[in-house]
Design a protein around this motif. Structure first.
Motif, PDB file in Angstrom:
ATOM      1  N   LEU A 326       0.322-147.788 -46.918  1.00 57.56           N
ATOM      2  CA  LEU A 326       0.610-147.623 -48.347  1.00 57.56           C
ATOM      3  C   LEU A 326       1.855-146.746 -48.543  1.00 57.56           C
ATOM      4  O   LEU A 326       2.672-146.967 -49.439  1.00 57.56           O
ATOM      5  CB  LEU A 326      -0.618-147.022 -49.036  1.00 57.56           C
ATOM      6  N   TRP A 327       1.989-145.746 -47.699  1.00 59.26           N
ATOM      7  CA  TRP A 327       3.140-144.851 -47.761  1.00 59.26           C
ATOM      8  C   TRP A 327       4.437-145.617 -47.450  1.00 59.26           C
ATOM      9  O   TRP A 327       5.465-145.419 -48.098  1.00 59.26           O
ATOM     10  CB  TRP A 327       2.936-143.667 -46.815  1.00 59.26           C
ATOM     11  N   VAL A 328       4.384-146.526 -46.475  1.00 62.99           N
ATOM     12  CA  VAL A 328       5.580-147.285 -46.115  1.00 62.99           C
ATOM     13  C   VAL A 328       6.037-148.121 -47.323  1.00 62.99           C
ATOM     14  O   VAL A 328       7.224-148.155 -47.668  1.00 62.99           O
ATOM     15  CB  VAL A 328       5.306-148.180 -44.873  1.00 62.99           C
ATOM     16  N   THR A 329       5.081-148.743 -48.012  1.00 60.41           N
ATOM     17  CA  THR A 329       5.403-149.524 -49.211  1.00 60.41           C
ATOM     18  C   THR A 329       5.957-148.604 -50.303  1.00 60.41           C
ATOM     19  O   THR A 329       6.919-148.937 -51.008  1.00 60.41           O
ATOM     20  CB  THR A 329       4.116-150.211 -49.754  1.00 60.41           C
ATOM     21  N   THR A 330       5.339-147.441 -50.433  1.00 59.90           N
ATOM     22  CA  THR A 330       5.791-146.469 -51.442  1.00 59.90           C
ATOM     23  C   THR A 330       7.222-146.029 -51.173  1.00 59.90           C
ATOM     24  O   THR A 330       8.038-145.911 -52.092  1.00 59.90           O
ATOM     25  CB  THR A 330       4.857-145.240 -51.423  1.00 59.90           C
ATOM     26  N   LEU A 331       7.518-145.795 -49.903  1.00 57.24           N
ATOM     27  CA  LEU A 331       8.856-145.327 -49.548  1.00 57.24           C
ATOM     28  C   LEU A 331       9.900-146.384 -49.936  1.00 57.24           C
ATOM     29  O   LEU A 331      10.973-146.048 -50.455  1.00 57.24           O
ATOM     30  CB  LEU A 331       8.906-145.019 -48.044  1.00 57.24           C
ATOM     31  N   LEU A 332       9.557-147.633 -49.719  1.00 59.10           N
ATOM     32  CA  LEU A 332      10.478-148.709 -50.134  1.00 59.10           C
ATOM     33  C   LEU A 332      10.700-148.667 -51.638  1.00 59.10           C
ATOM     34  O   LEU A 332      11.816-148.844 -52.127  1.00 59.10           O
ATOM     35  CB  LEU A 332       9.886-150.069 -49.764  1.00 59.10           C
ATOM     36  N   GLN A 333       9.626-148.428 -52.371  1.00 61.81           N
ATOM     37  CA  GLN A 333       9.741-148.326 -53.834  1.00 61.81           C
ATOM     38  C   GLN A 333      10.675-147.168 -54.220  1.00 61.81           C
ATOM     39  O   GLN A 333      11.527-147.310 -55.098  1.00 61.81           O
ATOM     40  CB  GLN A 333       8.343-148.130 -54.451  1.00 61.81           C
ATOM     41  N   LEU A 334      10.515-146.023 -53.539  1.00 66.01           N
ATOM     42  CA  LEU A 334      11.372-144.864 -53.847  1.00 66.01           C
ATOM     43  C   LEU A 334      12.842-145.190 -53.562  1.00 66.01           C
ATOM     44  O   LEU A 334      13.743-144.788 -54.303  1.00 66.01           O
ATOM     45  CB  LEU A 334      10.948-143.641 -53.021  1.00 66.01           C
ATOM     46  N   ILE A 335      13.069-145.942 -52.483  1.00 67.41           N
ATOM     47  CA  ILE A 335      14.442-146.326 -52.123  1.00 67.41           C
ATOM     48  C   ILE A 335      15.019-147.272 -53.183  1.00 67.41           C
ATOM     49  O   ILE A 335      16.139-147.076 -53.668  1.00 67.41           O
ATOM     50  CB  ILE A 335      14.467-146.962 -50.713  1.00 67.41           C
ATOM     51  N   GLU A 336      14.227-148.261 -53.569  1.00 68.76           N
ATOM     52  CA  GLU A 336      14.694-149.222 -54.596  1.00 68.76           C
ATOM     53  C   GLU A 336      15.007-148.487 -55.895  1.00 68.76           C
ATOM     54  O   GLU A 336      15.998-148.778 -56.565  1.00 68.76           O
ATOM     55  CB  GLU A 336      13.626-150.306 -54.854  1.00 68.76           C
ATOM     56  N   GLU A 337      14.157-147.531 -56.259  1.00 66.70           N
ATOM     57  CA  GLU A 337      14.387-146.781 -57.502  1.00 66.70           C
ATOM     58  C   GLU A 337      15.665-145.952 -57.418  1.00 66.70           C
ATOM     59  O   GLU A 337      16.401-145.824 -58.399  1.00 66.70           O
ATOM     60  CB  GLU A 337      13.181-145.892 -57.821  1.00 66.70           C
ATOM     61  N   ALA A 338      15.936-145.395 -56.238  1.00 68.01           N
ATOM     62  CA  ALA A 338      17.160-144.585 -56.072  1.00 68.01           C
ATOM     63  C   ALA A 338      18.396-145.477 -56.182  1.00 68.01           C
ATOM     64  O   ALA A 338      19.442-145.053 -56.687  1.00 68.01           O
ATOM     65  CB  ALA A 338      17.141-143.869 -54.739  1.00 68.01           C
ATOM     66  N   ILE A 339      18.275-146.715 -55.715  1.00 69.17           N
ATOM     67  CA  ILE A 339      19.407-147.650 -55.813  1.00 69.17           C
ATOM     68  C   ILE A 339      19.689-147.960 -57.287  1.00 69.17           C
ATOM     69  O   ILE A 339      20.832-147.976 -57.731  1.00 69.17           O
ATOM     70  CB  ILE A 339      19.103-148.951 -55.017  1.00 69.17           C
TER      71      ILE A 339
END
Ligand SMILES: C=CC1=C(C)c2cc3[nH]c(cc4nc(cc5[nH]c(cc1n2)c(C)c5CCC(=O)O)C(CCC(=O)O)=C4C)c(C)c3C=C
Ligand SMILES: [Fe+2]
Ligand SMILES: [Fe+2]
Length: 348
Positions: A326-339
């Motif tokens: 779940l954390w790995v998916t969350t991290l992707l979300q955080l990256i997409e949001e930063a973009i």
């Protein structure tokens, strides 16, 4: 846009030899954002007193947690990259603030696979802002970027201490460990000197360091207040877990030196708790994304010994998020949001 990602963590010595640990401690503690004394005083303190005394002890501690593939912190950061890779088309590298891999190696590796690289997303693996963790790591990436005149742009994932997806992932990772009976869940965060709270961010703001519920009131100071960040993570995670107020508490570990650090100290609490009736303890360390010396040796091994010797009966260490799905998916979300939403540079 041609993008790459760099997962940024603290770093470890090259090996558990006293010599390598000393080199690492020298680099780490000579950082002006870690020991914020004037240069000559810092040099005297670090090279003359702290590392000569500490290197042998730290080397032994590293030996007790080292894996055959290397330092747990570095191996786990690498595994996080490997877990992210199948989920994204962006190339990913890892970099460390101290030791290896150096930020330049990470930038050059991204460029080697993509010479037209236009943007690099820096992902500090710290949920909370501190001058001695998030700030120094990001500033170092920027310094190396400027020094070598790379033409790609940088974007940074902000501290995510209160992000609902992060809180959800953290709570979900803790939940399975709370299935048996326990008296308290202790959130143990890496400590920092009190002076750093006042040095970072908006000047003139009052921080109430005694209040276990909240620190400061000012929304601007919230951007960079470590104590505010960790109290929020704890409150929100406890809420997500449905814990009543008497079931959880916050403490600060890994103190170094004689200056006042944030309180209460984890070590002291582990000795006091059994006398207060807390015999069965769960302990989690959310300031670290990857398990490392400070969690595996100080909390999982030493902390357990201290608690049980002080009259505790059961002590369960809850691992860091590491490569939790779940954390790995969350991290992707955080990256997409930063973009999507560039993070303003809050560093003064
Ligand atoms: C999670 C964020 C961290 C903050 C904030 C932080 C502040 C801080 N640390 C020291 C001194 C030491 N820390 C050491 C290890 C260490 N620290 C962090 C993270 C934060 N530090 C991590 C992840 C690690 C483990 C590294 C590993 O290889 O596993 C050490 C070295 C080990 C030892 O001798 O204990 C020191 C020293 C200070 C002084 C400080 C704030 C001012
Ligand atoms: Fe540290
Ligand atoms: Fe504060």
């Amino acid at each position: 846009m041609k993008r790459g990602i760099i997962l940024l963590n603290l770093g470890s010595p090259d090996s558990t030899s006293r010599k390598d640990v000393k080199v690492y401690l020298d680099e780490f503690l000579m950082d002006k954002r870690v020991i914020d004394k004037p240069y000559l005083l810092r040099l005297l303190l670090v090279r003359g007193i702290i590392t000569p005394i500490r290197a042998g002890r730290s080397a032994k501690a590293y030996q007790s947690i080292w894996w055959k593939e290397g330092s747990p912190l570095i191996v786990l950061t690498r595994r996080l990259k490997e877990a992210l890779e199948p989920k994204t088309t962006y190339p990913i590298e890892i970099a460390m603030r101290y030791g290896k891999p150096h930020p330049k190696t990470a930038y050059d590796n991204l460029l080697a696979t993509n010479p037209d690289l236009e943007e690099v997303i820096i992902v500090p693996l710290y949920p909370h802002y501190a001058m001695s963790s998030w700030e120094t790591a990001v500033e170092y990436m920027r310094t190396i970027h400027a020094k070598y005149r790379y033409s790609f742009k940088l974007k940074t994932v902000p501290p995510f201490y209160n992000h609902p997806a992060y809180i959800h992932a953290l709570a979900q990772s803790i939940q399975p460990y709370l299935s048996d009976e326990y008296d308290q869940l202790l959130f143990s965060y890496h400590g920092i000197p009190v002076s750093h709270i006042y040095k970072t961010g908006k000047q003139g703001v009052q921080h109430d360091l005694e209040d276990p519920e909240k620190c400061c009131d000012d929304p601007e100071s919230h951007l960079t207040c470590y104590r505010h960040h960790v109290l929020e993570t704890s409150k929100l995670t406890a809420q997500a877990l449905g814990l009543s107020r008497d079931k959880w508490a916050v403490a600060f570990q890994s103190r170094l030196g004689r200056d006042p650090w944030l309180l209460p100290s984890t070590q002291e609490r582990l000795e006091e708790l059994p006398k207060e009736g807390v015999k069965k303890l769960k302990i989690v360390c959310p300031s670290f994304i990857s398990d490392c010396l400070e969690t595996l040796e100080e909390i999982e091994q030493e902390g357990k010994e201290e608690f049980l010797e002080s009259g505790g009966e059961k002590y369960d260490y809850i691992p860091c998020l590491n490569t939790n799905e779940l954390w790995v998916t969350t991290l992707l979300q955080l990256i997409e949001e930063a973009i999507e939403r560039p993070f303003e540079n809050v560093i003064k």
